[in-house]
Design an enzyme around this catalytic site. Structure first.
Site, PDB file in Angstrom:
ATOM      1  N   LEU A  93       0.859  -1.181   0.000  1.00 28.27           N
ATOM      2  CA  LEU A  93       0.000   0.000   0.000  1.00 28.27           C
ATOM      3  C   LEU A  93       0.897   1.234   0.000  1.00 28.27           C
ATOM      4  CD1 LEU A  93      -2.678  -0.998   2.708  1.00 28.27           C
ATOM      5  CD2 LEU A  93      -2.920  -1.101   0.221  1.00 28.27           C
ATOM      6  N   ASP A  94       0.462   2.279  -0.688  1.00 28.04           N
ATOM      7  CA  ASP A  94       1.233   3.523  -0.716  1.00 28.04           C
ATOM      8  C   ASP A  94       1.398   4.078   0.697  1.00 28.04           C
ATOM      9  OD1 ASP A  94       1.184   3.237  -3.448  1.00 28.04           O
ATOM     10  OD2 ASP A  94      -0.425   4.697  -3.764  1.00 28.04           O
TER      11      ASP A  94
END
Length: 249
Positions: free
Chosen positions: A116-117
């Site tokens: 995930l960013d």
């Protein structure tokens, strides 16, 4: 599961080298629950461990797991990398044994199931089971991931239809299609994907003219992020959780 010595049990769970683990036992720092409460153990003892079996190391409670399956509520401002470039690593939120479990491959400890960013929050699975990681990550298995997002500008049904029909990203000539897409507010959307590409949600929304300013992963497979698991907290996945994850509707 065959019987193993307590130093080998500790080693398998990430408490250090076999020598360090033997020293912990020899110093009387290990207790194990064999059905009638925690008892001191010594390095001559062997046991047949079972998943969830309780023991203590230096007064800290732990559970034995042949394979580690973990759910983390990823907070914003963290990177899904062992060697982060700017932000703290999500792995720093996990206890040392999970980060140092031995593995036959070159990587030690649990690994994130996809990334995930740094500014994305929500459900992150981690495991040391390579087959599980592949099954959950591979687009061939069509495991749905549900995202809740907020955009800078108001959304429309036209944007929803474009995402359901498929949009082309600049590095792939094949359209990327949303498995499901529902407006939940003027600037809010619930988007379901069955594959994972770099910055995929943000790039898909950019392809229909919208900038994502908030992104949260709420569900993977049939398992939702528990509402009582706060950002930065983790817990073991139970057998029932794993069944839910694989219950793909």
């Amino acid at each position: 599961m065959k019987s193993i010595s307590f130093p080998d049990l500790l080693f398998s769970q990430g408490f250090g080298t076999r020598r360090i683990c033997a020293g912990l036992v020899q110093q009387g720092l290990v207790k194990c629950d064999r059905g009638d409460g925690l008892q001191l153990v010594d390095d001559s003892e062997s046991i047949e461990p079972t998943d969830g079996m309780a023991f203590q190391v230096q007064g800290v409670d732990w559970q034995y797991h042949a394979k580690a399956y973990v759910l983390l509520h990823k907070p914003a401002g963290t990177e899904c990398s062992h060697k982060p470039s700017t932000w703290p690593s999500v792995y720093s939120l996990l206890p040392s044994p999970l980060r140092h479990r031995p593995a036959k491959t070159g990587l030690q400890g649990v690994q994130a199931v996809g990334r995930l960013d740094q500014d994305t929050t929500g459900m992150l699975l981690l495991s040391d089971d390579g087959q599980f990681i592949h099954r959950m990550s591979s687009p061939k298995h069509h495991v749905p991931k549900v995202y809740e997002l907020i955009t800078e500008d108001p959304l429309s049904e036209q944007a929803v239809q474009k995402l359901l029909q498929g949009v082309v990203l600049n590095d792939d000539p094949n359209p990327v299609i949303a498995a499901a897409c529902v407006l939940t507010g003027s600037h809010q959307m619930q988007l379901t994907l069955t594959e994972g590409k770099y910055h995929q949600v943000k790039r898909m929304l950019a392809a229909v003219g919208h900038k994502v300013v908030g992104l949260h992963r709420a569900r993977m497979g049939g398992l939702s992020l528990p509402p009582d698991l706060a950002p930065g907290q983790w817990r073991w996945l139970s057998a029932a959780d794993l069944m839910q994850i694989n219950a793909i509707n």
